[in-house]
Enzyme design. Sequence first.
Site, PDB file in Angstrom:
ATOM      1  N   ASP A 159      -0.992  -1.960   7.954  1.00 19.01           N
ATOM      2  CA  ASP A 159       0.151  -1.336   7.294  1.00 19.01           C
ATOM      3  C   ASP A 159       1.311  -1.318   8.295  1.00 19.01           C
ATOM      4  O   ASP A 159       1.990  -2.320   8.478  1.00 19.01           O
ATOM      5  CB  ASP A 159      -0.291   0.058   6.833  1.00 19.01           C
ATOM      6  CG  ASP A 159       0.742   0.775   5.971  1.00 19.01           C
ATOM      7  OD1 ASP A 159       1.344   0.130   5.103  1.00 19.01           O
ATOM      8  OD2 ASP A 159       0.932   1.988   6.168  1.00 19.01           O
ATOM      9  N   ARG A 207     -12.834   6.118  -1.935  1.00 15.57           N
ATOM     10  CA  ARG A 207     -13.296   5.008  -1.090  1.00 15.57           C
ATOM     11  C   ARG A 207     -14.406   4.201  -1.750  1.00 15.57           C
ATOM     12  O   ARG A 207     -14.578   3.024  -1.462  1.00 15.57           O
ATOM     13  CB  ARG A 207     -13.846   5.541   0.244  1.00 15.57           C
ATOM     14  CG  ARG A 207     -12.797   6.119   1.172  1.00 15.57           C
ATOM     15  CD  ARG A 207     -13.406   6.271   2.559  1.00 15.57           C
ATOM     16  NE  ARG A 207     -12.706   7.219   3.407  1.00 15.57           N
ATOM     17  CZ  ARG A 207     -11.664   6.915   4.185  1.00 15.57           C
ATOM     18  NH1 ARG A 207     -11.171   5.697   4.190  1.00 15.57           N
ATOM     19  NH2 ARG A 207     -11.111   7.845   4.940  1.00 15.57           N
ATOM     20  N   ASP A 221      -8.639   5.216   1.064  1.00 12.73           N
ATOM     21  CA  ASP A 221      -8.685   6.571   0.503  1.00 12.73           C
ATOM     22  C   ASP A 221      -7.314   7.167   0.298  1.00 12.73           C
ATOM     23  O   ASP A 221      -6.317   6.735   0.888  1.00 12.73           O
ATOM     24  CB  ASP A 221      -9.448   7.492   1.455  1.00 12.73           C
ATOM     25  CG  ASP A 221      -8.642   7.817   2.713  1.00 12.73           C
ATOM     26  OD1 ASP A 221      -8.263   6.873   3.432  1.00 12.73           O
ATOM     27  OD2 ASP A 221      -8.353   9.010   2.955  1.00 12.73           O
ATOM     28  N   LYS A 232      -0.102  -5.500   4.416  1.00 10.19           N
ATOM     29  CA  LYS A 232       1.152  -5.083   3.774  1.00 10.19           C
ATOM     30  C   LYS A 232       2.283  -5.409   4.736  1.00 10.19           C
ATOM     31  O   LYS A 232       2.800  -4.537   5.428  1.00 10.19           O
ATOM     32  CB  LYS A 232       1.133  -3.556   3.591  1.00 10.19           C
ATOM     33  CG  LYS A 232       0.824  -3.049   2.205  1.00 10.19           C
ATOM     34  CD  LYS A 232       1.146  -1.557   2.161  1.00 10.19           C
ATOM     35  CE  LYS A 232       0.050  -0.747   1.563  1.00 10.19           C
ATOM     36  NZ  LYS A 232       0.263   0.710   1.718  1.00 10.19           N
ATOM     37  N   PHE A 249       0.922   2.266  -2.235  1.00  9.58           N
ATOM     38  CA  PHE A 249      -0.217   2.938  -1.621  1.00  9.58           C
ATOM     39  C   PHE A 249      -1.432   2.621  -2.483  1.00  9.58           C
ATOM     40  O   PHE A 249      -1.445   2.905  -3.679  1.00  9.58           O
ATOM     41  CB  PHE A 249       0.006   4.449  -1.517  1.00  9.58           C
ATOM     42  CG  PHE A 249      -1.035   5.090  -0.642  1.00  9.58           C
ATOM     43  CD1 PHE A 249      -0.928   5.043   0.741  1.00  9.58           C
ATOM     44  CD2 PHE A 249      -2.147   5.714  -1.205  1.00  9.58           C
ATOM     45  CE1 PHE A 249      -1.906   5.599   1.552  1.00  9.58           C
ATOM     46  CE2 PHE A 249      -3.126   6.276  -0.392  1.00  9.58           C
ATOM     47  CZ  PHE A 249      -3.002   6.216   0.979  1.00  9.58           C
ATOM     48  N   VAL A 250      -2.433   1.998  -1.880  1.00  5.28           N
ATOM     49  CA  VAL A 250      -3.598   1.545  -2.645  1.00  5.28           C
ATOM     50  C   VAL A 250      -4.863   2.319  -2.259  1.00  5.28           C
ATOM     51  O   VAL A 250      -4.974   2.819  -1.135  1.00  5.28           O
ATOM     52  CB  VAL A 250      -3.830   0.027  -2.470  1.00  5.28           C
ATOM     53  CG1 VAL A 250      -2.687  -0.762  -3.086  1.00  5.28           C
ATOM     54  CG2 VAL A 250      -4.016  -0.355  -0.999  1.00  5.28           C
ATOM     55  N   GLY A 255     -12.437   3.459   6.682  1.00  6.98           N
ATOM     56  CA  GLY A 255     -11.870   2.592   5.654  1.00  6.98           C
ATOM     57  C   GLY A 255     -12.504   1.219   5.515  1.00  6.98           C
ATOM     58  O   GLY A 255     -12.604   0.679   4.413  1.00  6.98           O
ATOM     59  N   ASP A 266      -9.619  -2.279   7.205  1.00  3.32           N
ATOM     60  CA  ASP A 266      -9.304  -2.320   5.777  1.00  3.32           C
ATOM     61  C   ASP A 266      -7.916  -2.895   5.511  1.00  3.32           C
ATOM     62  O   ASP A 266      -7.740  -3.742   4.651  1.00  3.32           O
ATOM     63  CB  ASP A 266      -9.472  -0.931   5.128  1.00  3.32           C
ATOM     64  CG  ASP A 266      -8.702   0.181   5.843  1.00  3.32           C
ATOM     65  OD1 ASP A 266      -8.038  -0.080   6.884  1.00  3.32           O
ATOM     66  OD2 ASP A 266      -8.768   1.334   5.375  1.00  3.32           O
TER      67      ASP A 266
HETATM   68  P1  IMP Z   1      -1.420   1.283  10.267  1.00  7.22           P
HETATM   69  O1  IMP Z   1      -1.806   1.798  11.612  1.00  7.22           O
HETATM   70  O2  IMP Z   1      -0.168   1.913   9.745  1.00  7.22           O
HETATM   71  O3  IMP Z   1      -1.388  -0.221  10.185  1.00  7.22           O
HETATM   72  O4  IMP Z   1      -2.461   1.804   9.232  1.00  7.22           O
HETATM   73  C1  IMP Z   1      -3.760   1.529   9.274  1.00  7.22           C
HETATM   74  C2  IMP Z   1      -4.535   2.555   8.487  1.00  7.22           C
HETATM   75  O5  IMP Z   1      -3.727   3.324   7.575  1.00  7.22           O
HETATM   76  C3  IMP Z   1      -5.519   1.852   7.623  1.00  7.22           C
HETATM   77  O6  IMP Z   1      -6.700   1.539   8.334  1.00  7.22           O
HETATM   78  C4  IMP Z   1      -5.712   2.830   6.493  1.00  7.22           C
HETATM   79  O7  IMP Z   1      -6.719   3.751   6.839  1.00  7.22           O
HETATM   80  C5  IMP Z   1      -4.395   3.539   6.361  1.00  7.22           C
HETATM   81  N1  IMP Z   1      -3.601   2.982   5.233  1.00  7.22           N
HETATM   82  C6  IMP Z   1      -2.500   2.213   5.308  1.00  7.22           C
HETATM   83  N2  IMP Z   1      -2.028   1.876   4.106  1.00  7.22           N
HETATM   84  C7  IMP Z   1      -2.888   2.431   3.218  1.00  7.22           C
HETATM   85  C8  IMP Z   1      -2.950   2.429   1.779  1.00  7.22           C
HETATM   86  O8  IMP Z   1      -2.143   1.827   1.044  1.00  7.22           O
HETATM   87  N3  IMP Z   1      -3.978   3.127   1.229  1.00  7.22           N
HETATM   88  C9  IMP Z   1      -4.897   3.793   1.983  1.00  7.22           C
HETATM   89  N4  IMP Z   1      -4.885   3.814   3.324  1.00  7.22           N
HETATM   90  C10 IMP Z   1      -3.874   3.142   3.931  1.00  7.22           C
HETATM   91 MG    MG Z   2      -7.592   5.601   6.242  1.00  7.42          MG
END
Ligand code: IMP
Ligand code: MG
Length: 181
Positions: A105, A167, A161, A133, A154-155, A46, A102
């Site tokens: 979340d 991407r 992706d 986010k 969701f972006v 990402g 990237d």
């Molecule tokens: P986390 O571990 O939940 O913070 O998520 C991290 C990973 O989830 C990011 O590096 C992304 O690959 C994926 N991700 C989280 N939100 C999005 C979104 O809105 N679009 C696409 N990928 C996302």
């Molecule tokens: Mg991802």
Amino acid sequence: MRKQENDVERILLTEEQIQKRIKELALELEAEYAEKDAIFVCILNGAAPFYIDLIKELDIFMELNFMRVSSYNSGTQSTGNVIIKYDIETDVFGKHVVIIDDIVDSGHTLQSLRKLFAMRGAASVKACCLLDKPSRREVDVHADYVGFEVPNYFVIGYGLDYEGHYRNIKYIGTLKPEIYA
Ligand code: IMP
Ligand code: MG
């Protein structure tokens, strides 16, 4: 021919906004890391477009490295389990690590990476993430440098992706609802 951009519902951040913000982030990072010989770690896949554009703006003595982790099997929900699929090929002991990702979340990925590099004896661990986010956070973690805060959508695009696609779009947007159907 199927065009990825036909699936986009709305543009949230334009190419110009992203590139302008990257130049600002690069100045902040240069100020902090000019004398530190830091390792900038790209979290694949990402962060790849963000990383490539960012490092070109960094005029400092530094190392590049790549790592791939996975927390999403597919779809749009985090599982909370972070797996190292491809590890960096250098010892970070005593080094300054800058995680480039990237998006933050749920925060699970960043939290795991911070712990990992701390455990390996890094002199410091900081994170620079293009998107944040905050409304989705499940663990208490934050990026030290953030490009943009985004609402709970969701972006896709500019590295992000949906099921492996979108991407290589130059901006960040949302997908039409029928794409998820
Ligand atoms: P986390 O571990 O939940 O913070 O998520 C991290 C990973 O989830 C990011 O590096 C992304 O690959 C994926 N991700 C989280 N939100 C999005 C979104 O809105 N679009 C696409 N990928 C996302
Ligand atoms: Mg991802």
